[in-house]
Design a protein around this motif. Structure first.
Motif, PDB file in Angstrom:
ATOM      1  N   CYS A  44       0.831  -1.212   0.000  1.00  0.00           N
ATOM      2  CA  CYS A  44       0.000   0.000   0.000  1.00  0.00           C
ATOM      3  C   CYS A  44       0.861   1.256   0.000  1.00  0.00           C
ATOM      4  O   CYS A  44       0.523   2.258  -0.650  1.00  0.00           O
ATOM      5  N   ALA A  45       1.979   1.226   0.744  1.00  0.00           N
ATOM      6  CA  ALA A  45       2.865   2.386   0.790  1.00  0.00           C
ATOM      7  C   ALA A  45       3.446   2.680  -0.594  1.00  0.00           C
ATOM      8  O   ALA A  45       3.553   3.837  -1.006  1.00  0.00           O
ATOM      9  N   GLN A  46       3.809   1.625  -1.313  1.00  0.00           N
ATOM     10  CA  GLN A  46       4.316   1.817  -2.673  1.00  0.00           C
ATOM     11  C   GLN A  46       3.217   2.330  -3.586  1.00  0.00           C
ATOM     12  O   GLN A  46       3.459   3.151  -4.477  1.00  0.00           O
ATOM     13  N   PHE A  47       1.986   1.864  -3.356  1.00  0.00           N
ATOM     14  CA  PHE A  47       0.838   2.248  -4.180  1.00  0.00           C
ATOM     15  C   PHE A  47       0.562   3.749  -4.084  1.00  0.00           C
ATOM     16  O   PHE A  47       0.302   4.414  -5.089  1.00  0.00           O
ATOM     17  N   VAL A  48       0.605   4.301  -2.877  1.00  0.00           N
ATOM     18  CA  VAL A  48       0.213   5.707  -2.679  1.00  0.00           C
ATOM     19  C   VAL A  48       1.389   6.676  -2.752  1.00  0.00           C
ATOM     20  O   VAL A  48       1.176   7.887  -2.886  1.00  0.00           O
ATOM     21  N   ALA A  49       2.642   6.176  -2.662  1.00  0.00           N
ATOM     22  CA  ALA A  49       3.803   7.071  -2.674  1.00  0.00           C
ATOM     23  C   ALA A  49       3.863   7.846  -3.990  1.00  0.00           C
ATOM     24  O   ALA A  49       3.770   7.251  -5.068  1.00  0.00           O
ATOM     25  N   PRO A  50       4.030   9.171  -3.953  1.00  0.00           N
ATOM     26  CA  PRO A  50       4.026   9.954  -5.195  1.00  0.00           C
ATOM     27  C   PRO A  50       5.288   9.783  -6.033  1.00  0.00           C
ATOM     28  O   PRO A  50       5.240   9.967  -7.248  1.00  0.00           O
ATOM     29  N   GLY A  51       6.423   9.400  -5.397  1.00  0.00           N
ATOM     30  CA  GLY A  51       7.669   9.301  -6.141  1.00  0.00           C
ATOM     31  C   GLY A  51       8.281  10.666  -6.399  1.00  0.00           C
ATOM     32  O   GLY A  51       7.713  11.706  -6.029  1.00  0.00           O
ATOM     33  N   VAL A  52       9.409  10.689  -7.054  1.00  0.00           N
ATOM     34  CA  VAL A  52      10.115  11.947  -7.330  1.00  0.00           C
ATOM     35  C   VAL A  52       9.286  12.810  -8.281  1.00  0.00           C
ATOM     36  O   VAL A  52       8.924  12.377  -9.374  1.00  0.00           O
ATOM     37  N   GLY A  53       8.945  14.005  -7.809  1.00  0.00           N
ATOM     38  CA  GLY A  53       8.167  14.924  -8.636  1.00  0.00           C
ATOM     39  C   GLY A  53       6.767  14.420  -8.954  1.00  0.00           C
ATOM     40  O   GLY A  53       6.142  14.892  -9.908  1.00  0.00           O
ATOM     41  N   GLY A  54       6.290  13.447  -8.182  1.00  0.00           N
ATOM     42  CA  GLY A  54       4.947  12.904  -8.407  1.00  0.00           C
ATOM     43  C   GLY A  54       4.867  11.942  -9.573  1.00  0.00           C
ATOM     44  O   GLY A  54       3.765  11.563 -10.007  1.00  0.00           O
ATOM     45  N   GLU A  55       6.036  11.485 -10.079  1.00  0.00           N
ATOM     46  CA  GLU A  55       6.057  10.645 -11.274  1.00  0.00           C
ATOM     47  C   GLU A  55       5.360   9.310 -11.049  1.00  0.00           C
ATOM     48  O   GLU A  55       4.629   8.820 -11.915  1.00  0.00           O
ATOM     49  N   ASP A  56       5.583   8.691  -9.874  1.00  0.00           N
ATOM     50  CA  ASP A  56       4.951   7.390  -9.602  1.00  0.00           C
ATOM     51  C   ASP A  56       3.433   7.505  -9.532  1.00  0.00           C
ATOM     52  O   ASP A  56       2.709   6.633 -10.028  1.00  0.00           O
ATOM     53  N   ARG A  57       2.957   8.584  -8.933  1.00  0.00           N
ATOM     54  CA  ARG A  57       1.497   8.785  -8.830  1.00  0.00           C
ATOM     55  C   ARG A  57       0.905   8.979 -10.221  1.00  0.00           C
ATOM     56  O   ARG A  57      -0.169   8.453 -10.523  1.00  0.00           O
TER      57      ARG A  57
END
Length: 301
Positions: free
Chosen positions: A93-106
């Motif tokens: 779940c943490a990986q799912f919601v994490a935005p990543g660098v500059g929001g790229e993952d989201r």
């Protein structure tokens, strides 16, 4: 508090409802959930996509929730129904919601939820045994053919029946393959090709994956157009892991060949009657065997 520890803390609380994850930036907000049927995380999702995927005890789907007493919002939800996996599931779940660098993952997640889902399912391994899409398509094709002749035709594979389709005057067993140059099938049990009072047919289909082929969703449309009850077919598909919104329902397969075999005294089969005193030897529960269909007389359908 870190993102992971906050999610774990929320999951440990038994109070139901939706809670904001405070450790996330406001412009990449997400929530934890505690529902009757599980726990998980949710991200606001404003697209019109229908999403409904299952993996082991996990689900990915879109659902509306009431927030702030009267406001309704749509969310992309990752949920788990197994309460004993709270600690481990929190990492996913943490990986799912994490935005990543500059929001790229989201951005990647919201642009392609199915892509995220498939990568994690491939990594973890799908421990649920479900039929391949082409196998379901073959059974639906056989159902369509049978229903045109007999509108009482019933798809019994979902109920673990001896045969895949039952009609008034005949039963139908369906086998399928992606192997272009082979026609071997595996019979899983001494009852699968056991002929009763009715005629027994074996349908064998060869497929290859293709953009120009037919999908489960295409077969739903064909069956409904032919008079088959839409609610019934959706219920049947849901029971075997292909509910509405599953991306696997869009996978397309081209039909290479469709054969029809009459299962009679000339067809090679192993049943109870193949053994002494017409029953399996003591302590033998099930017989599985492979049949090479090449060289056996058939009709095309």
């Amino acid at each position: 508090m870190t993102l992971l520890s906050e999610i774990r803390e929320h999951f440990a609380a038994e109070k139901r409802g939706i809670r904001v994850i405070e450790s996330l930036p406001e412009n990449y907000s997400a929530n934890t959930l505690r529902l009757i049927d599980g726990y998980g995380v949710a991200i606001e999702y404003n697209r019109a996509d229908v999403i409904s995927e299952k993996f082991a005890s996990c689900r990915l789907f879109v659902k509306e929730f009431v927030v702030n007493s009267d406001e309704v919002k749509k969310y992309l939800v990752l949920l788990c129904s197994n309460d004993s996996l709270r600690y481990e599931f929190a990492t996913l779940c943490a990986q799912f919601v994490a935005p990543g660098v500059g929001g790229e993952d989201r951005k990647l997640l919201l642009d392609n939820p199915f892509g995220w889902w498939e990568k994690w399912r491939e990594l973890l391994g799908n421990i649920i045994s479900i039929k391949d899409p082409y196998s379901v398509i073959a059974e639906m094709m056989a159902l369509e053919k049978a229903y045109k002749k007999d509108n009482t035709a019933k798809w019994t594979a979902i109920e673990s029946g001896s045969h895949d389709i039952e009609c008034l005057n005949e039963d139908i067993e369906v086998k399928s393959s992606l192997k272009k140059y082979e026609a071997t099938i595996t019979i899983t049990g001494q009852h699968q090709l056991k002929k009763g009072q009715k005629r027994l047919l074996l349908y064998f289909c060869k497929f290859e994956k293709s953009r120009d082929g037919v999908s489960i969703n295409d077969m739903v449309d064909k069956l409904v157009q032919g008079g088959y009850d839409k609610e019934l077919i959706e219920t049947q598909l849901e029971k075997i892991g292909y509910e509405l919104g599953s991306s696997s329902r869009d996978a397309k397969y081209k039909i290479l060949e469709k054969r029809e075999y009459e299962v009679d005294e000339h067809f090679p089969s192993i049943t109870d009657e193949s053994f002494k005193e017409n029953h399996l030897p003591n302590a033998v529960i099930r017989v599985s065997y492979t049949v090479d269909l090449d060289g056996i007389e058939y009709n095309l359908w």
